[in-house]
Structure formats: structure tokens, C-alpha cells
Design a protein around this motif. Structure first.
Motif, PDB file in Angstrom:
ATOM      1  N   GLY A 188      -4.779   1.024  -0.404  1.00  0.00           N
ATOM      2  CA  GLY A 188      -5.977   1.380  -0.483  1.00  0.00           C
ATOM      3  C   GLY A 188      -6.862   1.054   0.757  1.00  0.00           C
ATOM      4  N   ASN A 189      -8.248   0.903   0.631  1.00  0.00           N
ATOM      5  CA  ASN A 189      -9.224   0.834   1.552  1.00  0.00           C
ATOM      6  C   ASN A 189      -9.107  -0.816   1.972  1.00  0.00           C
ATOM      7  OD1 ASN A 189     -10.300   3.186   0.412  1.00  0.00           O
ATOM      8  ND2 ASN A 189     -11.969   2.689   1.721  1.00  0.00           N
ATOM      9  N   VAL A 190      -8.472  -0.914   3.265  1.00  0.00           N
ATOM     10  CA  VAL A 190      -8.108  -2.226   3.821  1.00  0.00           C
ATOM     11  C   VAL A 190      -9.169  -2.930   4.640  1.00  0.00           C
ATOM     12  CG1 VAL A 190      -6.416  -3.406   5.419  1.00  0.00           C
ATOM     13  CG2 VAL A 190      -5.388  -1.730   3.721  1.00  0.00           C
ATOM     14  N   ILE A 191      -9.635  -4.069   4.455  1.00  0.00           N
ATOM     15  CA  ILE A 191     -10.404  -4.685   5.267  1.00  0.00           C
ATOM     16  C   ILE A 191      -9.866  -6.115   5.873  1.00  0.00           C
ATOM     17  CG2 ILE A 191     -12.384  -3.843   3.801  1.00  0.00           C
ATOM     18  CD1 ILE A 191     -12.531  -6.519   2.613  1.00  0.00           C
ATOM     19  N   GLU A 231      -2.666  -7.959   2.767  1.00  0.00           N
ATOM     20  CA  GLU A 231      -2.023  -7.494   1.219  1.00  0.00           C
ATOM     21  C   GLU A 231      -1.014  -6.418   1.224  1.00  0.00           C
ATOM     22  OE1 GLU A 231      -2.655  -9.471  -1.369  1.00  0.00           O
ATOM     23  OE2 GLU A 231      -4.633  -9.775  -1.544  1.00  0.00           O
ATOM     24  N   PRO A 232      -1.439  -5.290   1.813  1.00  0.00           N
ATOM     25  CA  PRO A 232      -0.538  -4.194   2.041  1.00  0.00           C
ATOM     26  C   PRO A 232       0.703  -4.493   3.044  1.00  0.00           C
ATOM     27  CG  PRO A 232      -2.544  -3.498   3.015  1.00  0.00           C
ATOM     28  CD  PRO A 232      -2.743  -4.961   2.147  1.00  0.00           C
ATOM     29  N   LEU A 233       0.219  -5.223   3.972  1.00  0.00           N
ATOM     30  CA  LEU A 233       1.143  -5.655   4.997  1.00  0.00           C
ATOM     31  C   LEU A 233       2.381  -6.323   4.429  1.00  0.00           C
ATOM     32  CD1 LEU A 233      -0.800  -5.967   8.336  1.00  0.00           C
ATOM     33  CD2 LEU A 233       0.208  -3.920   7.385  1.00  0.00           C
ATOM     34  N   GLY A 234       1.872  -7.378   3.521  1.00  0.00           N
ATOM     35  CA  GLY A 234       3.023  -8.043   2.960  1.00  0.00           C
ATOM     36  C   GLY A 234       3.882  -7.380   2.122  1.00  0.00           C
ATOM     37  N   GLY A 235       3.008  -6.045   1.507  1.00  0.00           N
ATOM     38  CA  GLY A 235       4.028  -5.300   0.751  1.00  0.00           C
ATOM     39  C   GLY A 235       4.834  -4.464   1.480  1.00  0.00           C
ATOM     40  N   ALA A 253       8.576   5.880  -3.476  1.00  0.00           N
ATOM     41  CA  ALA A 253       7.132   5.835  -3.166  1.00  0.00           C
ATOM     42  C   ALA A 253       6.578   4.617  -3.917  1.00  0.00           C
ATOM     43  CB  ALA A 253       6.194   7.079  -3.507  1.00  0.00           C
ATOM     44  N   PHE A 254       5.636   3.451  -3.273  1.00  0.00           N
ATOM     45  CA  PHE A 254       5.264   2.281  -3.910  1.00  0.00           C
ATOM     46  C   PHE A 254       3.597   2.345  -3.570  1.00  0.00           C
ATOM     47  CE2 PHE A 254       9.528   1.448  -3.759  1.00  0.00           C
ATOM     48  CZ  PHE A 254       9.715   0.716  -5.018  1.00  0.00           C
ATOM     49  N   ASN A 255       3.000   2.059  -4.564  1.00  0.00           N
ATOM     50  CA  ASN A 255       1.401   1.779  -4.376  1.00  0.00           C
ATOM     51  C   ASN A 255       1.345   0.048  -4.046  1.00  0.00           C
ATOM     52  OD1 ASN A 255       0.734   4.201  -5.221  1.00  0.00           O
ATOM     53  ND2 ASN A 255       0.215   3.696  -7.183  1.00  0.00           N
ATOM     54  N   PHE A 256       0.439   0.032  -3.247  1.00  0.00           N
ATOM     55  CA  PHE A 256       0.148  -1.395  -3.007  1.00  0.00           C
ATOM     56  C   PHE A 256      -1.592  -1.606  -3.087  1.00  0.00           C
ATOM     57  CE2 PHE A 256       4.235  -0.783  -0.838  1.00  0.00           C
ATOM     58  CZ  PHE A 256       4.918  -1.741  -1.372  1.00  0.00           C
ATOM     59  N   GLY A 257      -1.862  -1.676  -4.418  1.00  0.00           N
ATOM     60  CA  GLY A 257      -3.427  -1.672  -4.406  1.00  0.00           C
ATOM     61  C   GLY A 257      -3.901  -3.057  -4.974  1.00  0.00           C
ATOM     62  N   PRO A 258      -5.167  -3.333  -5.055  1.00  0.00           N
ATOM     63  CA  PRO A 258      -5.848  -4.655  -5.224  1.00  0.00           C
ATOM     64  C   PRO A 258      -5.750  -4.931  -6.603  1.00  0.00           C
ATOM     65  CG  PRO A 258      -7.403  -2.939  -4.881  1.00  0.00           C
ATOM     66  CD  PRO A 258      -6.174  -2.334  -4.540  1.00  0.00           C
ATOM     67  N   GLY A 308       8.294  -7.277  -7.068  1.00  0.00           N
ATOM     68  CA  GLY A 308       7.831  -8.414  -7.396  1.00  0.00           C
ATOM     69  C   GLY A 308       6.400  -8.829  -6.568  1.00  0.00           C
ATOM     70  N   TRP A 309       5.970  -7.841  -6.066  1.00  0.00           N
ATOM     71  CA  TRP A 309       4.778  -7.823  -5.076  1.00  0.00           C
ATOM     72  C   TRP A 309       3.648  -8.070  -6.015  1.00  0.00           C
ATOM     73  CZ3 TRP A 309       0.233  -5.132  -5.085  1.00  0.00           C
ATOM     74  CH2 TRP A 309      -0.611  -5.065  -3.955  1.00  0.00           C
ATOM     75  N   ARG A 310       2.672  -8.971  -5.529  1.00  0.00           N
ATOM     76  CA  ARG A 310       1.369  -9.221  -6.199  1.00  0.00           C
ATOM     77  C   ARG A 310       0.300  -9.227  -5.163  1.00  0.00           C
ATOM     78  NH1 ARG A 310       4.499  -8.526  -9.937  1.00  0.00           N
ATOM     79  NH2 ARG A 310       4.607  -9.512 -12.124  1.00  0.00           N
ATOM     80  N   PRO A 311      -1.001  -8.689  -5.556  1.00  0.00           N
ATOM     81  CA  PRO A 311      -1.888  -9.235  -4.665  1.00  0.00           C
ATOM     82  C   PRO A 311      -2.295 -10.702  -4.669  1.00  0.00           C
ATOM     83  CG  PRO A 311      -3.032  -8.137  -6.615  1.00  0.00           C
ATOM     84  CD  PRO A 311      -1.335  -7.857  -6.708  1.00  0.00           C
ATOM     85  N   VAL A 312      -2.991 -11.045  -3.576  1.00  0.00           N
ATOM     86  CA  VAL A 312      -3.315 -12.501  -3.418  1.00  0.00           C
ATOM     87  C   VAL A 312      -4.715 -12.680  -3.731  1.00  0.00           C
ATOM     88  CG1 VAL A 312      -3.032 -14.431  -1.986  1.00  0.00           C
ATOM     89  CG2 VAL A 312      -1.165 -13.112  -2.272  1.00  0.00           C
ATOM     90  N   TYR A 313      -5.577 -11.868  -3.140  1.00  0.00           N
ATOM     91  CA  TYR A 313      -7.039 -12.197  -2.648  1.00  0.00           C
ATOM     92  C   TYR A 313      -7.857 -11.214  -3.454  1.00  0.00           C
ATOM     93  CZ  TYR A 313      -6.113 -14.975   1.124  1.00  0.00           C
ATOM     94  OH  TYR A 313      -5.763 -15.984   2.009  1.00  0.00           O
ATOM     95  N   LEU A 314      -8.782 -11.407  -4.402  1.00  0.00           N
ATOM     96  CA  LEU A 314      -9.959 -10.671  -4.816  1.00  0.00           C
ATOM     97  C   LEU A 314     -10.611 -10.073  -3.829  1.00  0.00           C
ATOM     98  CD1 LEU A 314     -10.781 -12.644  -8.129  1.00  0.00           C
ATOM     99  CD2 LEU A 314      -9.033 -10.873  -8.105  1.00  0.00           C
TER     100      LEU A 314
END
Length: 356
Positions: A188-191, A231-235, A253-258, A308-314
Motif C-alpha cells: 500500500g501507501n508507504v511512509i 512493513e512491506p520491506l519485511g514482507g 502474488a502476495f498483498n502486504f497491507g496494513p 506468517g507475515w503480520r503488520p507491526v505498526y498501526l
């Protein structure tokens, strides 16, 4: 990633001089990887790649265009990478309206060149092609998009990335049954700190705040899948690990979203940036610019279940970390290199699939 390390692996990154590419190169260097970068020179001043002084730290630093296939192939042949992370792209929606031919050339034919160079290099065992959440045919419903949803795109950038996804799937079926494992990653939109691109929310916010000017918003109610850059880089790194260890099983294909439980609008993000910065103001000024989606969210269930990927930060934590980086840069100068390393280390220690 608990039993896996990129240490001593030969990793080639296209687009390593860009925002996400620089963060990825820094993270891989901290893991002990041998990193080769292939990209155009940084296109912003300042540029994260230069702020972090990455060039002398790389095993090989090549300035080149992915549309220059002979040179690209020569770099692949000389470096002999184990894995490739393909990030080089024309990444801006609004620019794609004024440069449609270049956008398609880079995002489609450039990707084909990278895949062909990889196929002609026997050492390559895995390729992660980084696309975008915008590759989906966005109907702006309130349902998050899954990997099985139709691809498309209203604007030239989005549709070019959908083409990159289709190309990757076709290339996999046509050529890679007994070759390297190819996966695509949609984020998604990365900051994060060090992004100075135009027409991106947080960079625009930080430029305004640093100058003492109001933050001007053109689409205050738009929702985006905001996420911290790591987050996505870890993915991507986790996906690369799976491809290297288990091959074609994860060539998908894999989604890496928040985490979508607490979405924030553009205006909420801007006001949060002001609060974290400690001063500033927000001004709403809609424009008549080209179409951009008002709503877009990702469903990352597949990455959760299979990787087993999970987002870390809100989103709020992502803004806090981003603003902290820029404040460090504007006040402490060179110390931002150590600050960047600390952000990576702190984030890595929170990863649910890797505990140090």
C-alpha cells in the motif's frame, strides 16, 4: 526468518537509489548481505540514498537504466546474484498522466528486461517483483482487495503495474517451471523517513512543516492503506526467504497491507503529523487534478496464512516514526544514519516471525 539470514547471500536490487530501495539496501547490509544495486541516479535532492551514504557500502553500485538490456544483463552476469528484488519503476500516479509512454516502458518493458536478465543468469534462484496495491481494478467499494480479484487500473501508472503482474504470471508459466522462483508483492501507501518525492502526503507535510507553511490537502477524505516503509520491506524479505528455501511453492502474488481496523483519511494523517511535529496547520484546497482513487484497502490474509507475515505498526505509529526521522534529519544531520539503523533494529525486534 528465525532460522534464515541473508548474510553472505548475493542480493541484487533494482531501484536501489529510490526511497524504498535505499531502506531495503540498508536493511540487507545490516544483515550482512552482499548487495548490488542497479538504478538511475537519485531523482530528488536531498535523497535518502545519499543521506545514508550507501554507495561505498555496497558490493557493487551500478547507475543504469533497466531499459538498457545489454548493460543490465552484463551486471547480472558479473555479479551472479542469488536473489533479485525488483523495485525500479516510475512510481507516481500523477506523473503517469503526463508521461504515459515512459511509465509503460519502465514498468512493463523494464520488468521484462529484469526477468530476462535473471533467466539468463544461472545463479538466480528467486525474484521478487514489487508492484502495488493499485494494480487492482478499483471499484471503490468497502471491501479490501484480495490476490484473486481482477487486475486493472484507472490511470496509466496503476494499469502499467497491473500489466507487470500479468507479465509476471505469464512469464512464470512460460519459462520458469525448472528455473528461478518468481513472486510479486503488492503493498500500500508507504511512509517513512527520507522520502522527498513530489505529490506524496507525508513528504509534502514535512516540507510544509519544515518551512513553517500550512499543509495543503487536495483530497482530505481519501482513505489509503498507510504503512511504515519497513512493513512491506519485511514482507519482501520474508517472501524472498520462502522462495529461496522452498522455491516454486511460494511463486505467487502476495498483498502486504496494513491493519485495516483503524484506517485514517488524508486529513487525519496530516493532522497527526502536525501533532507529532509539535507545530503547523492544515489547509483544505481541493484541485481539479487528474483522477486518483478515493478508497483502496488490501486484504493480507494470504500473507498472514502462508508466510506468517503480520503488520507491526498501526498508521498512527507509522506517522510517529516518520516524523521522528525527519526531525532527526533536520536537527542532527549526519546522525540520521545511526537513527535509521536504530529504527530498522527496533522494528526487526518486533517482527512476529523473527525474534532476536
Amino acid at each position: 526468518m528465525a532460522d534464515f539470514s541473508y548474510r553472505s547471500l548475493r542480493v541484487l536490487i533494482t531501484g536501489h537509489t529510490g526511497f524504498k530501495g535505499s531502506w531495503l539496501a540498508q536493511w540487507l547490509l545490516m544483515q550482512g548481505a552482499q548487495v548490488c544495486g542497479y538504478a538511475l541516479p537519485p531523482n530528488t535532492k536531498p535523497a535518502l540514498f545519499e543521506v545514508l551514504d550507501l554507495a561505498p557500502q555496497l558490493t557493487r553500485h551500478e547507475l543504469g537504466d533497466i531499459l538498457d538490456y545489454p548493460r543490465l544483463q552484463a551486471v547480472f552476469k558479473a555479479f551472479e546474484p542469488d536473489i533479485v528484488f525488483h523495485l525500479a519503476a516510475q512510481p507516481l500516479v500523477r506523473l503517469s498522466y503526463t508521461q504515459p509512454v515512459q511509465t509503460y516502458a519502465v514498468n512493463v518493458m523494464g520488468t521484462l528486461n529484469v526477468l530476462e536478465a535473471a533467466r539468463q543468469t544461472p545463479s538466480v534462484r528467486a525474484v521478487v517483483n514489487v508492484t502495488t496495491d493499485k494494480c487492482y481494478e478499483n471499484t471503490e467499494t468497502h471491501r479490501a482487495y484480495r490476490e484473486t480479484d481482477p487486475l486493472g487500473g484507472y490511470d496509466m501508472y496503476s494499469s502499467s503495474k497491473a500489466c507487470s503482474e500479468i507479465l509476471s504470471a505469464s512469464y512464470r508459466r512460460s519459462f520458469l517451471q525448472n528455473s528461478f522462483a518468481l513472486a510479486t508483492a503488492r503493498a500500500g501507501n508507504v511512509i517513512g523517513g527520507g522520502d522527498w518525492a513530489q505529490d506524496r502526503l507525508l513528504p509534502d507535510c514535512m516540507r510544509a512543516l519544515a518551512a513553517g507553511a500550512p499543509i495543503v490537502l487536495r483530497s482530505p477524505h481519501a482513505l489509503r492503506p498507510w504503512q511504515f516503509v519497513l512493513e512491506p520491506l519485511g514482507g519482501y524479505l520474508l517472501l524472498g526467504e520462502k522462495l529461496l528455501m522452498q522455491g516454486q511453492k511460494f511463486a505467487q502474488a502476495f498483498n502486504f497491507g496494513p491493519d485495516n481496523r483503524h484506517p485514517l483519511t488524508v486529513e487525519e494523517m496530516a493532522r497527526l503529523a502536525v501533532a507529532c511535529y509539535g507545530s503547523g496547520s492544515v489547509k483544505i484546497q481541493p484541485d481539479n487534478g487528474p483522477h486518483e482513487a478515493a478508497l483502496l484497502t488490501l486484504d493480507s490474509t494470504k500473507a498472514h496464512a502462508q508466510l506468517g507475515w503480520r503488520p507491526v505498526y498501526l498508521a498512527a505509529e507509522a506517522v510517529r516514526e516518520t516524523v521522528a526521522w525527519y526531525k532527526q534529519f533536520y536537527t542532527a544531520g549526519k546522525e540520521v544514519k545511526n537513527f535509521t539503523a536504530r529504527q530498522i533494529q527496533q522494528f526487526q525486534e518486533c517482527l512476529p516471525w523473527k525474534k532476536n
